[in-house]
Design a protein around this motif. Structure first.
Motif, mmCIF file in Angstrom:
data_model
loop_
_atom_site.group_PDB
_atom_site.id
_atom_site.type_symbol
_atom_site.label_atom_id
_atom_site.label_comp_id
_atom_site.label_asym_id
_atom_site.label_seq_id
_atom_site.Cartn_x
_atom_site.Cartn_y
_atom_site.Cartn_z
ATOM 1 N N GLY A 58 0.789 -1.227 0.000
ATOM 2 C CA GLY A 58 0.000 0.000 0.000
ATOM 3 C C GLY A 58 0.816 1.269 0.000
ATOM 4 N N VAL A 59 2.067 1.197 -0.425
ATOM 5 C CA VAL A 59 2.946 2.355 -0.383
ATOM 6 C C VAL A 59 2.844 3.174 -1.661
ATOM 7 C CG1 VAL A 59 5.375 3.047 -0.295
ATOM 8 C CG2 VAL A 59 4.559 1.274 1.212
ATOM 9 N N LEU A 60 2.930 4.479 -1.486
ATOM 10 C CA LEU A 60 2.997 5.434 -2.578
ATOM 11 C C LEU A 60 4.310 6.173 -2.398
ATOM 12 C CD1 LEU A 60 1.175 6.705 -4.856
ATOM 13 C CD2 LEU A 60 0.536 8.410 -3.155
ATOM 14 N N GLU A 61 4.878 6.686 -3.465
ATOM 15 C CA GLU A 61 6.097 7.471 -3.345
ATOM 16 C C GLU A 61 5.853 8.876 -3.854
ATOM 17 O OE1 GLU A 61 9.364 5.431 -5.182
ATOM 18 O OE2 GLU A 61 9.504 4.021 -3.510
ATOM 19 N N ALA A 62 6.507 9.835 -3.217
ATOM 20 C CA ALA A 62 6.436 11.233 -3.622
ATOM 21 C C ALA A 62 7.850 11.766 -3.752
ATOM 22 C CB ALA A 62 5.669 12.051 -2.588
ATOM 23 N N THR A 63 8.084 12.501 -4.822
ATOM 24 C CA THR A 63 9.351 13.201 -4.985
ATOM 25 C C THR A 63 9.089 14.673 -4.702
ATOM 26 O OG1 THR A 63 10.093 11.634 -6.660
ATOM 27 C CG2 THR A 63 11.231 13.755 -6.575
ATOM 28 N N PRO A 86 -8.353 15.340 -1.557
ATOM 29 C CA PRO A 86 -7.652 15.361 -0.275
ATOM 30 C C PRO A 86 -7.323 13.962 0.242
ATOM 31 C CG PRO A 86 -9.912 16.178 -0.056
ATOM 32 C CD PRO A 86 -9.694 15.866 -1.494
ATOM 33 N N GLU A 87 -6.068 13.793 0.615
ATOM 34 C CA GLU A 87 -5.607 12.512 1.140
ATOM 35 C C GLU A 87 -4.312 12.766 1.904
ATOM 36 O OE1 GLU A 87 -5.362 7.948 -0.449
ATOM 37 O OE2 GLU A 87 -5.200 9.560 -1.895
ATOM 38 N N THR A 88 -4.155 12.102 3.046
ATOM 39 C CA THR A 88 -2.963 12.298 3.876
ATOM 40 C C THR A 88 -2.201 11.000 4.033
ATOM 41 O OG1 THR A 88 -4.088 14.064 5.113
ATOM 42 C CG2 THR A 88 -2.131 13.106 6.129
ATOM 43 N N TRP A 89 -0.874 11.087 3.927
ATOM 44 C CA TRP A 89 0.012 9.944 4.083
ATOM 45 C C TRP A 89 1.068 10.242 5.143
ATOM 46 C CZ3 TRP A 89 -0.727 11.907 -0.957
ATOM 47 C CH2 TRP A 89 -1.559 11.137 -1.781
ATOM 48 N N LYS A 90 1.584 9.190 5.722
ATOM 49 C CA LYS A 90 2.677 9.284 6.684
ATOM 50 C C LYS A 90 3.962 8.859 5.996
ATOM 51 C CE LYS A 90 3.924 7.689 11.297
ATOM 52 N NZ LYS A 90 3.517 6.833 12.413
ATOM 53 N N VAL A 91 5.043 9.608 6.221
ATOM 54 C CA VAL A 91 6.336 9.283 5.629
ATOM 55 C C VAL A 91 6.916 8.073 6.356
ATOM 56 C CG1 VAL A 91 8.686 10.093 5.202
ATOM 57 C CG2 VAL A 91 6.742 11.678 4.940
ATOM 58 N N GLU A 92 7.229 7.034 5.598
ATOM 59 C CA GLU A 92 7.823 5.815 6.146
ATOM 60 C C GLU A 92 9.326 5.765 5.922
ATOM 61 O OE1 GLU A 92 6.375 3.430 7.984
ATOM 62 O OE2 GLU A 92 4.537 4.599 7.963
ATOM 63 N N LEU A 105 10.118 10.210 -0.943
ATOM 64 C CA LEU A 105 9.448 9.829 0.303
ATOM 65 C C LEU A 105 8.560 8.623 0.042
ATOM 66 C CD1 LEU A 105 8.236 13.413 1.353
ATOM 67 C CD2 LEU A 105 10.443 12.301 1.873
ATOM 68 N N SER A 106 8.768 7.549 0.772
ATOM 69 C CA SER A 106 7.873 6.389 0.719
ATOM 70 C C SER A 106 6.769 6.666 1.721
ATOM 71 C CB SER A 106 8.621 5.102 1.074
ATOM 72 O OG SER A 106 9.578 4.827 0.094
ATOM 73 N N LEU A 107 5.547 6.531 1.278
ATOM 74 C CA LEU A 107 4.380 6.953 2.062
ATOM 75 C C LEU A 107 3.441 5.783 2.343
ATOM 76 C CD1 LEU A 107 3.564 10.051 -0.143
ATOM 77 C CD2 LEU A 107 4.891 10.049 1.981
ATOM 78 N N ALA A 108 2.781 5.849 3.488
ATOM 79 C CA ALA A 108 1.721 4.911 3.843
ATOM 80 C C ALA A 108 0.502 5.729 4.239
ATOM 81 C CB ALA A 108 2.156 4.011 5.001
#
Length: 111
Positions: A58-63, A86-92, A105-108
């Motif tokens: 379920g991970v998304l990545e953001a640059t 709108p959606e919020t992720w936590k940096v893993e 940033l790998s996000l969950a």
């Protein structure tokens, strides 16, 4: 390196309305939300037993461009939220690029 061809290409990608996304970043230490522009992607590596091709827990990545976060450094536990939809992720995980121009940033999903 801010005047390099790589920096110019990164700025162009982030500014592109079809690629870049408006978002906000906040350090886990409770700072205020800061506007950033990000490139979102879903990693293609497979993880056996997690839903087939492309599944990665379920991970998304953001640059994010390093200059957009300076002088701060992103860390595990920080938050990133997309504004539309709108959606919020936590940096893993946090991974700087070798030139110091951006952070991956790998996000969950945030609960």
């Amino acid at each position: 390196m801010s005047g390099s061809a790589f920096a110019a290409a990164l700025a162009t990608l982030h500014a592109d309305l079809n690629m870049g996304t408006d978002a906000e970043w906040r350090a886990a230490a409770g700072s205020t939300w800061r506007p950033v522009r990000v490139l979102l992607s879903a990693p293609a590596d497979d993880v056996a037993g997690l839903g087939g091709p492309g599944a990665r827990a379920g991970v998304l990545e953001a640059t994010v461009r390093a200059g957009d976060l300076a002088p701060d450094t992103p860390r595990r536990g920080d938050l990133l939220r997309r504004l539309s939809p709108p959606e919020t992720w936590k940096v893993e995980e946090v991974d700087p690029d070798p030139l110091g121009l951006s952070w991956r940033l790998s996000l969950a999903r945030s609960a």
